[in-house]
Design a protein around this motif. Structure first.
Motif, PDB file in Angstrom:
ATOM      1  N   ASP A 125      68.258  53.648  33.633  1.00 31.23           N
ATOM      2  CA  ASP A 125      67.792  54.316  32.168  1.00 31.23           C
ATOM      3  C   ASP A 125      68.148  53.371  30.989  1.00 31.23           C
ATOM      4  OD1 ASP A 125      66.036  56.176  33.303  1.00 31.23           O
ATOM      5  OD2 ASP A 125      67.868  57.723  33.142  1.00 31.23           O
ATOM      6  N   GLU A 126      68.515  51.936  31.224  1.00 31.79           N
ATOM      7  CA  GLU A 126      68.721  51.129  29.980  1.00 31.79           C
ATOM      8  C   GLU A 126      67.573  50.637  29.556  1.00 31.79           C
ATOM      9  OE1 GLU A 126      71.621  47.128  29.224  1.00 31.79           O
ATOM     10  OE2 GLU A 126      71.782  48.480  31.073  1.00 31.79           O
ATOM     11  N   VAL A 127      67.533  50.481  28.236  1.00 29.46           N
ATOM     12  CA  VAL A 127      66.337  49.857  27.685  1.00 29.46           C
ATOM     13  C   VAL A 127      67.016  48.871  26.746  1.00 29.46           C
ATOM     14  CG1 VAL A 127      64.543  50.174  26.005  1.00 29.46           C
ATOM     15  CG2 VAL A 127      65.049  51.660  27.663  1.00 29.46           C
ATOM     16  N   GLN A 128      66.514  47.590  27.015  1.00 35.68           N
ATOM     17  CA  GLN A 128      66.765  46.429  25.840  1.00 35.68           C
ATOM     18  C   GLN A 128      65.336  46.149  25.033  1.00 35.68           C
ATOM     19  OE1 GLN A 128      68.031  43.453  28.507  1.00 35.68           O
ATOM     20  NE2 GLN A 128      69.931  44.445  29.037  1.00 35.68           N
ATOM     21  N   SER A 129      65.847  45.661  23.798  1.00 34.30           N
ATOM     22  CA  SER A 129      64.908  45.249  22.732  1.00 34.30           C
ATOM     23  C   SER A 129      64.966  43.819  22.553  1.00 34.30           C
ATOM     24  CB  SER A 129      65.173  46.343  21.483  1.00 34.30           C
ATOM     25  OG  SER A 129      64.396  45.524  20.537  1.00 34.30           O
ATOM     26  N   TYR A 130      63.972  42.855  22.786  1.00 40.25           N
ATOM     27  CA  TYR A 130      64.132  41.612  22.340  1.00 40.25           C
ATOM     28  C   TYR A 130      63.430  41.099  21.302  1.00 40.25           C
ATOM     29  CZ  TYR A 130      66.904  41.090  26.623  1.00 40.25           C
ATOM     30  OH  TYR A 130      67.887  41.331  27.612  1.00 40.25           O
ATOM     31  N   ILE A 131      64.103  40.499  20.433  1.00 41.84           N
ATOM     32  CA  ILE A 131      63.223  40.008  19.312  1.00 41.84           C
ATOM     33  C   ILE A 131      63.202  38.431  19.784  1.00 41.84           C
ATOM     34  CG2 ILE A 131      63.220  39.581  16.718  1.00 41.84           C
ATOM     35  CD1 ILE A 131      65.269  41.570  16.580  1.00 41.84           C
ATOM     36  N   LEU A 132      61.936  37.913  19.683  1.00 42.46           N
ATOM     37  CA  LEU A 132      61.758  36.238  20.013  1.00 42.46           C
ATOM     38  C   LEU A 132      61.383  35.966  18.654  1.00 42.46           C
ATOM     39  CD1 LEU A 132      61.206  37.711  23.055  1.00 42.46           C
ATOM     40  CD2 LEU A 132      61.043  35.442  23.378  1.00 42.46           C
ATOM     41  N   SER A 133      62.035  34.940  18.176  1.00 43.99           N
ATOM     42  CA  SER A 133      61.626  34.138  17.173  1.00 43.99           C
ATOM     43  C   SER A 133      60.621  32.837  17.543  1.00 43.99           C
ATOM     44  CB  SER A 133      62.831  33.499  16.297  1.00 43.99           C
ATOM     45  OG  SER A 133      62.489  32.604  15.386  1.00 43.99           O
ATOM     46  N   GLN A 134      59.654  32.788  16.842  1.00 40.52           N
ATOM     47  CA  GLN A 134      58.643  31.898  17.048  1.00 40.52           C
ATOM     48  C   GLN A 134      58.864  30.476  16.513  1.00 40.52           C
ATOM     49  OE1 GLN A 134      54.922  33.745  16.059  1.00 40.52           O
ATOM     50  NE2 GLN A 134      55.042  35.214  17.644  1.00 40.52           N
ATOM     51  N   TYR A 135      59.923  30.427  15.514  1.00 43.30           N
ATOM     52  CA  TYR A 135      60.122  29.009  14.905  1.00 43.30           C
ATOM     53  C   TYR A 135      61.555  28.455  15.411  1.00 43.30           C
ATOM     54  CZ  TYR A 135      55.952  30.050  12.143  1.00 43.30           C
ATOM     55  OH  TYR A 135      54.674  30.265  11.701  1.00 43.30           O
ATOM     56  N   VAL A 136      61.452  27.169  14.953  1.00 45.27           N
ATOM     57  CA  VAL A 136      62.704  26.557  15.783  1.00 45.27           C
ATOM     58  C   VAL A 136      63.473  26.650  14.356  1.00 45.27           C
ATOM     59  CG1 VAL A 136      63.840  24.031  15.966  1.00 45.27           C
ATOM     60  CG2 VAL A 136      61.682  24.714  17.049  1.00 45.27           C
ATOM     61  N   PRO A 137      64.883  26.894  14.309  1.00 44.66           N
ATOM     62  CA  PRO A 137      65.866  27.319  13.101  1.00 44.66           C
ATOM     63  C   PRO A 137      65.924  25.932  12.312  1.00 44.66           C
ATOM     64  CG  PRO A 137      66.851  28.141  14.943  1.00 44.66           C
ATOM     65  CD  PRO A 137      65.537  27.320  15.485  1.00 44.66           C
ATOM     66  N   GLY A 138      65.806  25.857  11.062  1.00 42.09           N
ATOM     67  CA  GLY A 138      65.994  24.703  10.233  1.00 42.09           C
ATOM     68  C   GLY A 138      64.538  23.994  10.065  1.00 42.09           C
ATOM     69  N   ASN A 139      63.478  24.457  10.808  1.00 43.23           N
ATOM     70  CA  ASN A 139      62.079  23.662  10.501  1.00 43.23           C
ATOM     71  C   ASN A 139      61.021  24.660  10.547  1.00 43.23           C
ATOM     72  OD1 ASN A 139      59.893  22.193  10.553  1.00 43.23           O
ATOM     73  ND2 ASN A 139      60.429  21.079  12.643  1.00 43.23           N
ATOM     74  N   GLN A 140      61.118  25.828   9.775  1.00 38.49           N
ATOM     75  CA  GLN A 140      60.244  26.853   9.693  1.00 38.49           C
ATOM     76  C   GLN A 140      58.635  26.652   9.816  1.00 38.49           C
ATOM     77  OE1 GLN A 140      61.114  29.891   9.915  1.00 38.49           O
ATOM     78  NE2 GLN A 140      63.437  29.226  10.098  1.00 38.49           N
ATOM     79  N   LYS A 141      58.245  25.183   9.478  1.00 37.67           N
ATOM     80  CA  LYS A 141      56.722  24.884   9.534  1.00 37.67           C
ATOM     81  C   LYS A 141      56.299  24.495  10.965  1.00 37.67           C
ATOM     82  CE  LYS A 141      56.949  23.213   4.942  1.00 37.67           C
ATOM     83  NZ  LYS A 141      57.080  22.426   3.920  1.00 37.67           N
ATOM     84  N   ARG A 142      57.292  24.482  11.943  1.00 42.16           N
ATOM     85  CA  ARG A 142      57.014  24.139  13.266  1.00 42.16           C
ATOM     86  C   ARG A 142      57.055  24.996  14.234  1.00 42.16           C
ATOM     87  NH1 ARG A 142      60.601  20.447  16.700  1.00 42.16           N
ATOM     88  NH2 ARG A 142      59.927  21.604  18.657  1.00 42.16           N
ATOM     89  N   PRO A 143      56.006  25.843  14.449  1.00 42.13           N
ATOM     90  CA  PRO A 143      56.181  26.896  15.271  1.00 42.13           C
ATOM     91  C   PRO A 143      56.199  26.392  16.617  1.00 42.13           C
ATOM     92  CG  PRO A 143      53.741  26.705  14.721  1.00 42.13           C
ATOM     93  CD  PRO A 143      54.544  25.456  13.859  1.00 42.13           C
ATOM     94  N   LEU A 144      56.780  27.326  17.637  1.00 47.13           N
ATOM     95  CA  LEU A 144      56.784  26.710  19.185  1.00 47.13           C
ATOM     96  C   LEU A 144      55.471  26.809  19.625  1.00 47.13           C
ATOM     97  CD1 LEU A 144      59.781  28.945  20.200  1.00 47.13           C
ATOM     98  CD2 LEU A 144      60.119  26.542  19.873  1.00 47.13           C
ATOM     99  N   GLU A 145      55.168  25.814  20.311  1.00 47.84           N
ATOM    100  CA  GLU A 145      53.893  25.780  20.838  1.00 47.84           C
ATOM    101  C   GLU A 145      53.839  25.217  22.350  1.00 47.84           C
ATOM    102  OE1 GLU A 145      51.922  22.932  18.295  1.00 47.84           O
ATOM    103  OE2 GLU A 145      51.847  24.188  16.595  1.00 47.84           O
ATOM    104  N   GLY A 146      53.092  25.493  23.051  1.00 43.21           N
ATOM    105  CA  GLY A 146      52.987  25.190  24.452  1.00 43.21           C
ATOM    106  C   GLY A 146      51.771  24.319  24.637  1.00 43.21           C
ATOM    107  N   VAL A 147      51.707  23.539  25.915  1.00 41.81           N
ATOM    108  CA  VAL A 147      50.594  22.618  26.226  1.00 41.81           C
ATOM    109  C   VAL A 147      50.167  23.090  27.564  1.00 41.81           C
ATOM    110  CG1 VAL A 147      49.722  20.679  26.679  1.00 41.81           C
ATOM    111  CG2 VAL A 147      51.479  20.759  24.690  1.00 41.81           C
ATOM    112  N   LEU A 148      48.850  23.466  27.876  1.00 38.68           N
ATOM    113  CA  LEU A 148      48.420  23.772  29.281  1.00 38.68           C
ATOM    114  C   LEU A 148      47.791  22.662  29.740  1.00 38.68           C
ATOM    115  CD1 LEU A 148      47.736  25.827  31.303  1.00 38.68           C
ATOM    116  CD2 LEU A 148      45.452  26.197  30.096  1.00 38.68           C
ATOM    117  N   LEU A 149      48.307  22.220  30.963  1.00 44.42           N
ATOM    118  CA  LEU A 149      48.048  20.986  31.644  1.00 44.42           C
ATOM    119  C   LEU A 149      47.153  21.336  32.958  1.00 44.42           C
ATOM    120  CD1 LEU A 149      51.590  19.166  31.864  1.00 44.42           C
ATOM    121  CD2 LEU A 149      49.522  18.776  30.357  1.00 44.42           C
ATOM    122  N   SER A 150      45.893  20.824  33.087  1.00 49.26           N
ATOM    123  CA  SER A 150      45.238  21.071  34.188  1.00 49.26           C
ATOM    124  C   SER A 150      45.392  20.027  35.236  1.00 49.26           C
ATOM    125  CB  SER A 150      43.716  21.141  33.660  1.00 49.26           C
ATOM    126  OG  SER A 150      43.412  20.039  33.310  1.00 49.26           O
TER     127      SER A 150
END
Length: 181
Positions: free
Chosen positions: A14-39
């Protein structure tokens, strides 16, 4: 624009953990974390295949660790009663997890560095000196389970054991010597 996502992870007991995931790299608020899908991944010679596979394994290890924090249980805010962790990127293959220290009134941080698909390092940072084996312990747990929630639970349990052991050491009365007749 939303810069954080909240996820809930339920663990056995019965342990619950809450995770906050930041979508930005610290120090560079204009560059969101992005991924690339490769086929497909083109290569011109079969000798390139082992190096390509190693890069894919490396990325897979990193993705597996991060995805262990993500669940279908989402929340718009932190949930009371849950242990809270903030996960944010540190570099392309490392991230930090910041949380309230379970035995002190302070914050602690674990830096997770995915050196390779077979070598994951965990480094524990806090305000006070901790047992040197803590980094080795974190690294072993990370490599065995490939799960941030399980690792964080193990870290918190270990800190409680270390605090209990230090209280017993410091606060224990001297044992009386055996009397021989």
């Amino acid at each position: 624009m939303r810069t954080q996502s909240y996820f809930l992870q339920s663990l056995p007991g019965d342990e619950v953990q809450s995770y906050i995931l930041s979508q930005y790299v610290p120090g560079n608020q204009k560059r969101p974390l992005e991924g690339v899908l490769l086929s497909k991944i083109p290569f011109s010679h079969p000798e390139q295949v082992p190096a390509i596979l190693e890069v894919l394994r490396h990325q897979c290890a990193f993705n597996t660790l991060l995805s262990s924090c993500i669940s279908t249980s989402r929340s718009d805010c932190a949930v009371s009663g849950a242990r809270h962790f903030e996960v944010y990127p540190s570099s392309d293959m490392s991230f930090c997890i910041t949380f309230e220290h379970p035995t002190m009134v302070s914050l602690a941080t674990v830096l997770v560095n995915v050196v390779s698909s077979r070598h994951i390092q965990g480094t524990f940072y806090k305000s006070e000196k901790m047992e040197a084996s803590m980094d080795d312990f974190i690294s072993r747990v990370l490599q065995r389970c490939m799960s941030i929630p399980v690792t964080m639970r193990a870290i918190c349990r270990k800190m409680h054991k270390l605090k209990s052991a230090s209280l017993v050491e410091v606060g224990s009365p001297c044992q009386p010597e055996a009397v021989t007749n």
